[in-house]
Design an enzyme around this catalytic site. Sequence first.
Site, PDB file in Angstrom:
ATOM      1  N   GLY A 239       0.777  -1.237   0.000  1.00  0.00           N
ATOM      2  CA  GLY A 239       0.000   0.000   0.000  1.00  0.00           C
ATOM      3  C   GLY A 239       0.806   1.282   0.000  1.00  0.00           C
ATOM      4  O   GLY A 239       0.263   2.334   0.338  1.00  0.00           O
ATOM      5  N   ASP A 263       4.324  -2.725   3.135  1.00  0.00           N
ATOM      6  CA  ASP A 263       5.162  -2.493   1.961  1.00  0.00           C
ATOM      7  C   ASP A 263       6.599  -2.790   2.369  1.00  0.00           C
ATOM      8  O   ASP A 263       6.860  -3.128   3.531  1.00  0.00           O
ATOM      9  CB  ASP A 263       5.016  -1.069   1.432  1.00  0.00           C
ATOM     10  CG  ASP A 263       5.139  -1.010  -0.094  1.00  0.00           C
ATOM     11  OD1 ASP A 263       6.185  -1.479  -0.612  1.00  0.00           O
ATOM     12  OD2 ASP A 263       4.214  -0.527  -0.760  1.00  0.00           O
ATOM     13  N   ASP A 284       6.949  -8.302   2.416  1.00  0.00           N
ATOM     14  CA  ASP A 284       7.130  -8.636   1.004  1.00  0.00           C
ATOM     15  C   ASP A 284       5.930  -9.462   0.578  1.00  0.00           C
ATOM     16  O   ASP A 284       5.627 -10.495   1.179  1.00  0.00           O
ATOM     17  CB  ASP A 284       8.428  -9.434   0.833  1.00  0.00           C
ATOM     18  CG  ASP A 284       8.734  -9.760  -0.622  1.00  0.00           C
ATOM     19  OD1 ASP A 284       7.793  -9.876  -1.435  1.00  0.00           O
ATOM     20  OD2 ASP A 284       9.927  -9.922  -0.945  1.00  0.00           O
ATOM     21  N   ARG A 300      -4.461  -2.555  -4.086  1.00  0.00           N
ATOM     22  CA  ARG A 300      -4.870  -1.494  -5.012  1.00  0.00           C
ATOM     23  C   ARG A 300      -3.735  -1.198  -5.989  1.00  0.00           C
ATOM     24  O   ARG A 300      -2.614  -0.882  -5.581  1.00  0.00           O
ATOM     25  CB  ARG A 300      -5.231  -0.220  -4.256  1.00  0.00           C
ATOM     26  CG  ARG A 300      -5.707   0.906  -5.174  1.00  0.00           C
ATOM     27  CD  ARG A 300      -6.100   2.146  -4.387  1.00  0.00           C
ATOM     28  NE  ARG A 300      -6.569   3.201  -5.264  1.00  0.00           N
ATOM     29  CZ  ARG A 300      -7.801   3.314  -5.739  1.00  0.00           C
ATOM     30  NH1 ARG A 300      -8.720   2.424  -5.394  1.00  0.00           N
ATOM     31  NH2 ARG A 300      -8.132   4.304  -6.547  1.00  0.00           N
ATOM     32  N   HIS A 304      -2.066  -5.258 -11.618  1.00  0.00           N
ATOM     33  CA  HIS A 304      -1.716  -4.868 -12.990  1.00  0.00           C
ATOM     34  C   HIS A 304      -0.208  -4.718 -13.178  1.00  0.00           C
ATOM     35  O   HIS A 304       0.261  -4.579 -14.303  1.00  0.00           O
ATOM     36  CB  HIS A 304      -2.463  -3.601 -13.406  1.00  0.00           C
ATOM     37  CG  HIS A 304      -1.971  -2.331 -12.781  1.00  0.00           C
ATOM     38  ND1 HIS A 304      -2.369  -1.093 -13.231  1.00  0.00           N
ATOM     39  CD2 HIS A 304      -1.138  -2.087 -11.727  1.00  0.00           C
ATOM     40  CE1 HIS A 304      -1.788  -0.152 -12.505  1.00  0.00           C
ATOM     41  NE2 HIS A 304      -1.042  -0.729 -11.588  1.00  0.00           N
TER      42      HIS A 304
END
Length: 395
Positions: A239, A263, A284, A300, A304
Amino acid sequence: MADSYTPPAEIAALVANVNKAAAGFEAAVGGDLHVARRNLQLEAQKLLYSLEEPNIEVWPRIFQVNVSTAVEILSNLGLWEKFEGGKTVSMAELLELTKADEIIIIRVFRQLTAAHIFVESPAGFTLTPLGLPYLNPDHRAFNNLMFFDIIPAIMAMPRTLAEHGYKAPTKESGTPYKWAHGEELWTWLGSHPDRALNMVAGMRSHNAGNVSGDAYPWGTELGKLNIKDGEVAVVDIAGGQGHIMEEVRKRNPEIKGKFIVQDLQSTFDAVSGPPEGVEFMAHDIFTPQPVKDAYIYYYRHIFHDWSDADCTTFLGQVVPLLKAQPKSKLLLVDLVLPDTNATMQDAVRDLSMFPIGGLERNESQWTELLAKSGLKIKKIWRGSEPEACVECELL
């Protein structure tokens, strides 16, 4: 997402201008026909631009390299703030502020005016509604990120794809970014914290004015869960520096429980500490999930960035928790492309993910990906932003 659409009255006036130009085109003959066609084209373009949402259109415009070049030059010159409050800045003022040669300013603003970011008058240049987003430094950070860190790898794709026999990248082959630059983007950002910080700012430009988006109704849905103080409400996996959860907190102060942002430690080292109401946890995504009892596990703009194989690997760290505790939800926020007839923005965002080994997925591709991990789509939540929220459940 906060929008800034052109008011209906202005659109009605533009429609009238198109109709007037169309009538002139219909009546034109001979040498006047070319002028009339050009006039109709320009008026039609003005109407189309007026129907765009300015914050959203920042993204595809970045990939018009001449435009993003001109945007970057204005950032380097420190000029954007000079246009705040609707101010018109004259050529004489621009030359005094920048000490640049006049021909440079003329040519840069010619490009930005053609892109409808500025409008030119005898008094000087003024930002249009499409130009106003560039007053937001997050949009400028994203332009900078793509221009210097991503687009060079895209430009290398014809060569690097040919060198690799037009094969899709794998974990073994590395990404097209690595093919072009010798190391992965994430590794490079890890050793360049200033660029990593710029990337975090750039990611906020996804949803300027409402970075958390409005696809998922946080207040309503979390309110149904009877979360108590001390319990973990949300784990925002990968995040960043907590800007999404910070906004969710502010918009929904009634929600109880902990908001944990995970993160890499290097990401957290770039800031002084977590936002109010948010906890940092170094983690991780490819390793076992240490928080075992969260109500929501949230990704979020993460899927992708990665191939199906990589996504399946880090889903494997969360799916066992979903099986062990039925109360937990899995939410994935990314584009859900149409199966056919993608828009230009859809296509631009998809191909821009290719150099780092990722892709934007349509609903069929999401279904196929999730099935590999024993998951299916429960619901696709949509709001005003391009991204959707894919709520998952076990098969």
